[in-house]
Scaffold this motif. Structure first.
Motif, PDB file in Angstrom:
ATOM      1  N   GLY A   1      -1.800  31.754 -10.414  1.00  0.00           N
ATOM      2  CA  GLY A   1      -1.846  30.385  -9.911  1.00  0.00           C
ATOM      3  C   GLY A   1      -2.731  30.204  -8.695  1.00  0.00           C
ATOM      4  N   ASP A   2      -3.231  31.306  -8.120  1.00  0.00           N
ATOM      5  CA  ASP A   2      -4.046  31.204  -6.909  1.00  0.00           C
ATOM      6  C   ASP A   2      -5.516  31.009  -7.271  1.00  0.00           C
ATOM      7  OD1 ASP A   2      -4.452  31.080  -4.222  1.00  0.00           O
ATOM      8  OD2 ASP A   2      -3.641  33.073  -3.774  1.00  0.00           O
ATOM      9  N   VAL A   3      -6.317  30.590  -6.301  1.00  0.00           N
ATOM     10  CA  VAL A   3      -7.744  30.370  -6.518  1.00  0.00           C
ATOM     11  C   VAL A   3      -8.538  31.151  -5.479  1.00  0.00           C
ATOM     12  CG1 VAL A   3      -7.388  28.094  -7.525  1.00  0.00           C
ATOM     13  CG2 VAL A   3      -7.788  28.302  -5.067  1.00  0.00           C
ATOM     14  N   THR A   4      -9.803  31.412  -5.782  1.00  0.00           N
ATOM     15  CA  THR A   4     -10.633  32.249  -4.918  1.00  0.00           C
ATOM     16  C   THR A   4     -11.141  31.499  -3.702  1.00  0.00           C
ATOM     17  OG1 THR A   4     -11.358  33.497  -6.857  1.00  0.00           O
ATOM     18  CG2 THR A   4     -12.661  33.746  -4.846  1.00  0.00           C
ATOM     19  N   ARG A   5     -11.493  30.230  -3.888  1.00  0.00           N
ATOM     20  CA  ARG A   5     -12.129  29.487  -2.791  1.00  0.00           C
ATOM     21  C   ARG A   5     -11.738  28.026  -2.830  1.00  0.00           C
ATOM     22  NH1 ARG A   5     -18.597  29.320  -2.844  1.00  0.00           N
ATOM     23  NH2 ARG A   5     -18.383  31.380  -1.881  1.00  0.00           N
ATOM     24  N   THR A   6     -11.588  27.426  -1.646  1.00  0.00           N
ATOM     25  CA  THR A   6     -11.458  25.970  -1.546  1.00  0.00           C
ATOM     26  C   THR A   6     -12.450  25.461  -0.506  1.00  0.00           C
ATOM     27  OG1 THR A   6      -9.705  26.027   0.151  1.00  0.00           O
ATOM     28  CG2 THR A   6      -9.011  26.050  -2.154  1.00  0.00           C
ATOM     29  N   TRP A   7     -12.966  24.270  -0.760  1.00  0.00           N
ATOM     30  CA  TRP A   7     -13.962  23.682   0.142  1.00  0.00           C
ATOM     31  C   TRP A   7     -14.001  22.180  -0.150  1.00  0.00           C
ATOM     32  CZ3 TRP A   7     -19.763  25.613   0.497  1.00  0.00           C
ATOM     33  CH2 TRP A   7     -20.436  24.860   1.472  1.00  0.00           C
ATOM     34  N   ALA A   8     -13.647  21.388   0.827  1.00  0.00           N
ATOM     35  CA  ALA A   8     -13.509  19.947   0.629  1.00  0.00           C
ATOM     36  C   ALA A   8     -14.803  19.197   0.946  1.00  0.00           C
ATOM     37  CB  ALA A   8     -12.393  19.407   1.509  1.00  0.00           C
TER      38      ALA A   8
ATOM     39  N   HIS B   1       0.837  -1.196   0.000  1.00  0.00           N
ATOM     40  CA  HIS B   1       0.000   0.000   0.000  1.00  0.00           C
ATOM     41  C   HIS B   1       0.874   1.249   0.000  1.00  0.00           C
ATOM     42  CE1 HIS B   1      -3.646   2.267   1.994  1.00  0.00           C
ATOM     43  NE2 HIS B   1      -3.447   2.617   0.733  1.00  0.00           N
ATOM     44  N   LEU B   2       0.661   2.123  -0.982  1.00  0.00           N
ATOM     45  CA  LEU B   2       1.299   3.431  -1.048  1.00  0.00           C
ATOM     46  C   LEU B   2       0.239   4.502  -0.820  1.00  0.00           C
ATOM     47  CD1 LEU B   2       3.536   5.520  -1.819  1.00  0.00           C
ATOM     48  CD2 LEU B   2       2.826   5.199  -4.215  1.00  0.00           C
ATOM     49  N   ILE B   3       0.448   5.303   0.224  1.00  0.00           N
ATOM     50  CA  ILE B   3      -0.400   6.464   0.486  1.00  0.00           C
ATOM     51  C   ILE B   3       0.395   7.687   0.062  1.00  0.00           C
ATOM     52  CG2 ILE B   3      -1.623   7.795   2.254  1.00  0.00           C
ATOM     53  CD1 ILE B   3      -0.606   4.293   3.133  1.00  0.00           C
ATOM     54  N   PHE B   4      -0.204   8.593  -0.701  1.00  0.00           N
ATOM     55  CA  PHE B   4       0.580   9.720  -1.203  1.00  0.00           C
ATOM     56  C   PHE B   4      -0.216  11.023  -1.126  1.00  0.00           C
ATOM     57  CE2 PHE B   4      -1.761   8.198  -4.872  1.00  0.00           C
ATOM     58  CZ  PHE B   4      -2.092   9.345  -5.589  1.00  0.00           C
ATOM     59  N   ALA B   5       0.531  12.120  -0.994  1.00  0.00           N
ATOM     60  CA  ALA B   5      -0.076  13.444  -0.874  1.00  0.00           C
ATOM     61  C   ALA B   5      -0.369  14.025  -2.243  1.00  0.00           C
ATOM     62  CB  ALA B   5       0.857  14.375  -0.108  1.00  0.00           C
ATOM     63  N   SER B   6      -1.620  14.410  -2.439  1.00  0.00           N
ATOM     64  CA  SER B   6      -1.983  15.271  -3.553  1.00  0.00           C
ATOM     65  C   SER B   6      -2.333  16.637  -2.956  1.00  0.00           C
ATOM     66  CB  SER B   6      -3.133  14.670  -4.348  1.00  0.00           C
ATOM     67  OG  SER B   6      -3.385  15.439  -5.508  1.00  0.00           O
ATOM     68  N   SER B   7      -3.137  17.413  -3.631  1.00  0.00           N
ATOM     69  CA  SER B   7      -3.392  18.773  -3.156  1.00  0.00           C
ATOM     70  C   SER B   7      -4.728  19.292  -3.658  1.00  0.00           C
ATOM     71  CB  SER B   7      -2.277  19.704  -3.635  1.00  0.00           C
ATOM     72  OG  SER B   7      -2.598  21.055  -3.420  1.00  0.00           O
ATOM     73  N   SER B   8      -5.341  20.163  -2.874  1.00  0.00           N
ATOM     74  CA  SER B   8      -6.562  20.840  -3.310  1.00  0.00           C
ATOM     75  C   SER B   8      -6.295  21.741  -4.508  1.00  0.00           C
ATOM     76  CB  SER B   8      -7.151  21.673  -2.168  1.00  0.00           C
ATOM     77  OG  SER B   8      -6.250  22.692  -1.769  1.00  0.00           O
ATOM     78  N   SER B   9      -5.015  22.047  -4.775  1.00  0.00           N
ATOM     79  CA  SER B   9      -4.667  22.896  -5.914  1.00  0.00           C
ATOM     80  C   SER B   9      -5.102  22.285  -7.244  1.00  0.00           C
ATOM     81  CB  SER B   9      -3.158  23.150  -5.946  1.00  0.00           C
ATOM     82  OG  SER B   9      -2.738  23.858  -4.805  1.00  0.00           O
ATOM     83  N   VAL B  10      -5.296  20.970  -7.277  1.00  0.00           N
ATOM     84  CA  VAL B  10      -5.671  20.331  -8.547  1.00  0.00           C
ATOM     85  C   VAL B  10      -7.039  20.811  -9.037  1.00  0.00           C
ATOM     86  CG1 VAL B  10      -4.319  18.263  -8.026  1.00  0.00           C
ATOM     87  CG2 VAL B  10      -6.766  18.301  -7.478  1.00  0.00           C
TER      88      VAL B  10
END
Length: 343
Positions: free
Chosen positions: A298-305, A138-147
């Motif tokens: 490169g920035d974004v206005t809002r993030t919400w998971a 099992h490989l757990i890896f970091a992605s990002s909300s930036s995607v």
């Protein structure tokens, strides 16, 4: 002895995850190249908290034992080292791998694209190859909300289309997800990607908003507020992040034929940037000057998971309020810099 490999162990999230795993009795090998993207003294001090002497950690490809945790070893190594990383996998039996190493930062990627390709693409490929050839389950890896880029559908779901990244950093993280999916499909080992949302807390990165604002206020400088403050972020306290990552490591993948999984990991409660700044000012007891600036490339206005799938599958339950999280960070900041810089 089975070890868990944690890459990026001298980094913000990697340090906290390593400590959590060690406290729970797991044996951990931490890996980091300790690059100079931000103050390396902070990285060495994190390792010191884990019992690793700086003189030992400074040596490349030297496996250093901890003086605090019998079950922790640290090695300074680049992920893209195609000779030494495979040797590490041959020398140690890793039950699981958690990849938190990456060249971070959206804005930095605009002027320094090569470092993102080297670390986030070449390094990640090397890690996938090591997992493939050493029977890693099992490989757990970091992605990002930036995607998510300029996605205007909220909250952000892993089902959303993310084919239009607006920074190279985001593009490399999306590439990691695709690469992991391909390796799971071709070679049968399990991979789980985690899209992190604006993590903050003690020992945090100096390039992140929480640190930048606090540092400016404490040193009587105006703070820079982008997009004239019209931003919202799903600020997520480090303990809530670590809770989620640990549950995935501890529980493992679900009993399913699907080898690849992808989750958002955030607080799922976006906060207006100006409200976040107000909370920092309240905790410090100072109202600071603000330099209102336009939106950054490169920035974004809002993030919400949208974290419903992580709640359902792993009983994930973020519950740290901004008031508590901001307070914990500022208390750490004052203690750390009073000790190290006499302020």
């Amino acid at each position: 002895m089975d070890y868990i490999l944690v890459t990026g162990a001298a980094g913000f999230i990697g340090f906290h995850l390593s400590k959590c795993l060690l406290d729970q009795g797991y044996s951990v090998i931490g890996l980091d190249n300790i690059n100079d993207y931000y103050d390396i003294n902070l990285k060495y001090d994190r390792l010191k908290e884990l019992g690793v002497k700086r003189t030992d950690a400074e040596e490349y490809n030297n496996l250093s034992s901890s003086t605090k945790f019998d079950n922790f070893k640290f090695i300074r190594l680049n992920l893209q080292d195609r000779e030494q990383l495979p040797n590490l996998f041959k020398d140690y039996n890793f039950s699981k791998v958690c990849n938190l190493a990456a060249q971070a930062g959206v804005r930095y990627s605009i002027d320094n694209p090569e470092s993102y390709i080297d670390s986030n693409i070449v390094g990640f490929l090397n890690l996938l190859e090591c997992c493939r050839h050493n029977n890693i389950n099992h490989l757990i890896f970091a992605s990002s909300s930036s995607v998510y880029g300029q996605n205007d559908k909220i909250p952000f779901s892993v089902e959303d289309n993310v084919d239009q990244p607006i920074s190279l950093y985001a593009a490399t993280k999306k590439s990691n997800e695709l690469m992991a999916y391909t390796y799971s499909h071709l070679y049968g080992f399990k991979t789980t990607g985690l899209r992190f949302f604006t993590v903050y807390g003690p020992w945090g990165r100096p390039d992140m908003a929480m640190f930048l604002f606090t540092d400016a206020i404490m040193n009587e400088r105006p703070i820079k507020v982008f997009n004239n403050g019209n931003l919202e972020r799903d600020f997520t306290y480090i303990d809530d992040i670590i809770e989620g990552v640990f549950k995935i490591i501890d529980k493992g993948t679900l009993s399913t034929d699907d080898k690849y999984a992808l989750y958002n990991i955030g607080n799922s409660n976006p906060v207006k940037l100006m409200d976040f700044i107000t909370e920092i000012e309240r905790k410090i007891g100072v109202t600071t000057k603000k330099e209102m600036l336009p939106m950054q490339p490169g920035d974004v206005t809002r993030t919400w998971a949208d974290v419903e799938s992580l709640k359902k599958d792993y009983n994930y339950s973020p519950n740290t309020s901004v008031t508590k999280g901001v307070g914990e960070f500022i208390d750490w900041y004052k203690q750390y810099y009073r000790k190290n810089k006499n302020i």
